[in-house]
Scaffold this motif. Structure first.
Motif, mmCIF file in Angstrom:
data_model
loop_
_atom_site.group_PDB
_atom_site.id
_atom_site.type_symbol
_atom_site.label_atom_id
_atom_site.label_comp_id
_atom_site.label_asym_id
_atom_site.label_seq_id
_atom_site.Cartn_x
_atom_site.Cartn_y
_atom_site.Cartn_z
ATOM 1 N N LEU A 219 0.814 -1.216 0.000
ATOM 2 C CA LEU A 219 0.000 0.000 0.000
ATOM 3 C C LEU A 219 0.851 1.272 0.000
ATOM 4 N N ALA A 220 2.136 1.127 -0.290
ATOM 5 C CA ALA A 220 3.047 2.281 -0.262
ATOM 6 C C ALA A 220 2.625 3.368 -1.244
ATOM 7 N N ALA A 221 2.084 2.959 -2.401
ATOM 8 C CA ALA A 221 1.678 3.948 -3.407
ATOM 9 C C ALA A 221 0.558 4.841 -2.874
ATOM 10 N N LYS A 222 -0.397 4.268 -2.151
ATOM 11 C CA LYS A 222 -1.493 5.054 -1.580
ATOM 12 C C LYS A 222 -0.972 6.007 -0.506
ATOM 13 N N LEU A 223 0.005 5.554 0.267
ATOM 14 C CA LEU A 223 0.595 6.399 1.308
ATOM 15 C C LEU A 223 1.323 7.592 0.681
ATOM 16 N N GLU A 224 2.063 7.317 -0.374
ATOM 17 C CA GLU A 224 2.817 8.388 -1.044
ATOM 18 C C GLU A 224 1.882 9.378 -1.719
ATOM 19 N N LYS A 225 0.788 8.860 -2.283
ATOM 20 C CA LYS A 225 -0.167 9.725 -2.971
ATOM 21 C C LYS A 225 -0.764 10.765 -2.020
ATOM 22 N N LYS A 226 -0.978 10.382 -0.748
ATOM 23 C CA LYS A 226 -1.552 11.295 0.240
ATOM 24 C C LYS A 226 -0.474 11.920 1.130
ATOM 25 N N ASN A 227 0.802 11.641 0.773
ATOM 26 C CA ASN A 227 1.938 12.227 1.501
ATOM 27 C C ASN A 227 1.815 11.991 3.015
ATOM 28 N N MET A 228 1.587 10.734 3.382
ATOM 29 C CA MET A 228 1.366 10.385 4.781
ATOM 30 C C MET A 228 2.652 9.985 5.468
ATOM 31 N N LEU A 229 2.695 10.249 6.765
ATOM 32 C CA LEU A 229 3.817 9.829 7.596
ATOM 33 C C LEU A 229 3.436 8.504 8.242
ATOM 34 N N LEU A 230 4.297 7.502 8.082
ATOM 35 C CA LEU A 230 4.007 6.168 8.602
ATOM 36 C C LEU A 230 5.034 5.787 9.653
ATOM 37 N N ASN A 231 4.539 5.371 10.801
ATOM 38 C CA ASN A 231 5.409 4.932 11.897
ATOM 39 C C ASN A 231 5.077 3.473 12.209
ATOM 40 N N VAL A 232 5.957 2.558 11.809
ATOM 41 C CA VAL A 232 5.727 1.120 11.983
ATOM 42 C C VAL A 232 6.685 0.583 13.036
ATOM 43 N N ASN A 233 6.113 -0.001 14.091
ATOM 44 C CA ASN A 233 6.907 -0.588 15.164
ATOM 45 C C ASN A 233 6.431 -2.021 15.391
ATOM 46 N N VAL A 234 6.878 -2.937 14.522
ATOM 47 C CA VAL A 234 6.470 -4.345 14.620
ATOM 48 C C VAL A 234 7.713 -5.218 14.796
ATOM 49 N N GLN A 235 7.529 -6.295 15.516
ATOM 50 C CA GLN A 235 8.617 -7.225 15.790
ATOM 51 C C GLN A 235 8.367 -8.551 15.067
ATOM 52 N N ASP A 236 9.391 -9.375 15.061
ATOM 53 C CA ASP A 236 9.299 -10.676 14.393
ATOM 54 C C ASP A 236 8.708 -11.719 15.343
ATOM 55 N N TYR A 237 7.390 -11.642 15.535
ATOM 56 C CA TYR A 237 6.693 -12.603 16.375
ATOM 57 C C TYR A 237 6.017 -13.645 15.485
ATOM 58 N N ASN A 238 6.041 -14.885 15.938
ATOM 59 C CA ASN A 238 5.401 -15.972 15.190
ATOM 60 C C ASN A 238 4.054 -16.316 15.809
ATOM 61 N N ILE A 239 3.076 -16.563 14.947
ATOM 62 C CA ILE A 239 1.762 -17.011 15.402
ATOM 63 C C ILE A 239 1.309 -18.170 14.512
ATOM 64 N N SER A 240 0.298 -18.906 14.997
ATOM 65 C CA SER A 240 -0.312 -19.979 14.205
ATOM 66 C C SER A 240 -1.675 -19.513 13.711
ATOM 67 N N GLY A 241 -1.886 -19.608 12.415
ATOM 68 C CA GLY A 241 -3.164 -19.176 11.860
ATOM 69 C C GLY A 241 -3.193 -19.371 10.363
ATOM 70 N N ASN A 242 -4.285 -18.938 9.756
ATOM 71 C CA ASN A 242 -4.421 -18.992 8.310
ATOM 72 C C ASN A 242 -3.748 -17.742 7.734
ATOM 73 N N LYS A 243 -2.633 -17.955 7.079
ATOM 74 C CA LYS A 243 -1.812 -16.838 6.614
ATOM 75 C C LYS A 243 -2.547 -15.959 5.608
ATOM 76 N N GLU A 244 -3.305 -16.577 4.713
ATOM 77 C CA GLU A 244 -4.012 -15.822 3.676
ATOM 78 C C GLU A 244 -5.111 -14.949 4.285
ATOM 79 N N LEU A 245 -5.874 -15.522 5.242
ATOM 80 C CA LEU A 245 -6.958 -14.760 5.863
ATOM 81 C C LEU A 245 -6.420 -13.593 6.683
ATOM 82 N N LEU A 246 -5.374 -13.826 7.457
ATOM 83 C CA LEU A 246 -4.816 -12.752 8.281
ATOM 84 C C LEU A 246 -4.192 -11.657 7.422
ATOM 85 N N ASN A 247 -3.672 -12.030 6.248
ATOM 86 C CA ASN A 247 -3.139 -11.014 5.348
ATOM 87 C C ASN A 247 -4.246 -10.055 4.900
ATOM 88 N N GLN A 248 -5.479 -10.590 4.729
ATOM 89 C CA GLN A 248 -6.626 -9.734 4.407
ATOM 90 C C GLN A 248 -6.923 -8.757 5.530
#
Length: 351
Positions: A219-248
């Motif tokens: 979604l980087a193109a949409k962020l750039e189009k609106k000139n938004m500031l993005l602050n992402v603070n995520v870690q490499d945590y593992n979970i069990s789940g349906n990868k495709e559904l959670l990606n949605q």
């Protein structure tokens, strides 16, 4: 221990109720029969010949007990039969679509439990009927609007006196409305598919932090189009789940906060690990959600923007909600008008 005793008492209460009823009927029958024979003997209705007969007296006693016992049983069983008739009538009304029907049976205890379960079932069916009606009404409205728009502009495009600019503008609107219809159909099918699932399938263990970072890149193109500031603070945590559904889920939530955050706005994605759960926050500094609209935010077809000036059909957050619940997680939304909105997802790590 108390639950087991309650369960045991509920199991034996109905047999005990019937046994006690039979005993009382038998006791009353014997007492009334004995009293009648006593009175008959006092008033001389039973002569000595009848009293000494070894066959006639037992037969008379048997006939008297049968008549008296049957009469008492018929009277005492009226309450039981009345309760059963009430239940039959209630189920008949429920089968005909009257979900307002309620039972108030108090005894025996099994009938009380039956009454409570029936009322719960009727309430659930009534809620499902309301949801079905709302879904049909909302879907019809959302589906009809772009069709009417496409039809109107298609008729205008038949005119030969349109300039190239006007023709291109109207064609763009037709293309946009067609895409909206395609998106609506896809989302309805996806929501129906997810809602029908009761067991989570295709579970794998994967790095959810990396998946969220990939969603941000998509979604980087949409962020750039609106000139938004993005602050992402995520870690490499593992979970069990349906990868495709959670990606949605991540794509829907990111797309939602981008959509309702003004140009040059701020979007934050944060993640932390608690005991056996991962907590993920999506926060923006947009216009926020009204207090009246906040409880409806996960309803099907609900849109905060009633003017429909922003793209969408009100199904994205409903899909997100279904997927999170399918993973035995929770999602909550908090918002302050003119200050922003925060979506908080708590999901088990599956360990």
């Amino acid at each position: 221990m108390s639950k087991m005793s309650n369960k045991l008492s509920s199991r034996i209460s109905l047999p005990l109720y019937f046994s006690l009823a039979v005993f009382v009927i038998f006791l009353i029958t014997v007492m009334i029969t004995g009293l009648l024979f006593y009175l008959a003997n006092v008033f001389g209705l039973l002569n000595e010949e009848i009293s000494q007969d070894g066959t006639l007296l037992p037969v008379m006693t048997l006939i008297a007990c049968t008549i008296i016992g049957t009469s008492i049983s018929a009277v005492t069983s009226r309450k039981m039969v009345k309760s059963i008739r009430m239940f039959i009538e209630a189920t008949d009304r429920l089968a005909k679509g009257d979900f307002s029907m309620r039972l108030q049976l108090k005894s025996p205890p099994e009938f009380k439990i039956l009454s409570e379960n029936f009322n719960r079932m009727a309430e659930e069916l009534g809620g499902i009927e309301i949801l079905r009606t709302d879904f049909i009404n909302n879907f019809s409205h959302e589906f009809k609007t772009p069709i009417v728009s496409i039809k109107g502009f298609a008729e205008v495009l038949k005119h030969d006196d349109l300039s190239k600019e006007e023709r291109d503008e109207y064609l763009d609107i037709v293309i946009e409305e067609s895409a909206r219809l395609a998106s609506l159909a896809s989302n309805v099918l996806e929501l129906s598919k997810i809602a029908a699932q009761t067991i989570l399938t295709n579970k794998v263990r994967f790095n959810v932090g990396e998946q969220i970072r990939q969603s941000v890149l998509l979604l980087a193109a949409k962020l750039e189009k609106k000139n938004m500031l993005l602050n992402v603070n995520v870690q490499d945590y593992n979970i069990s789940g349906n990868k495709e559904l959670l990606n949605q889920v991540w794509l829907n939530l990111l797309d939602n906060v981008i959509k309702f955050t003004p140009d040059n706005g701020l979007i934050e994605v944060d993640m932390k690990q608690n005991e056996n759960t991962i907590v993920i926050l999506f926060r923006d500094n947009g216009s926020g959600i009204s207090p009246e609209g906040l409880p409806k935010i996960f309803d099907k077809f609900y849109q905060q923007d009633t003017s429909h000036s922003t793209a969408g059909n009100g199904l994205g957050l409903a899909i997100v909600n279904q997927i999170i619940h399918l993973h035995e997680g929770t999602i909550a939304c908090s918002s302050t008008p003119s200050q922003g909105t925060t979506f908080t997802i708590t999901i088990p790590d599956g360990l």
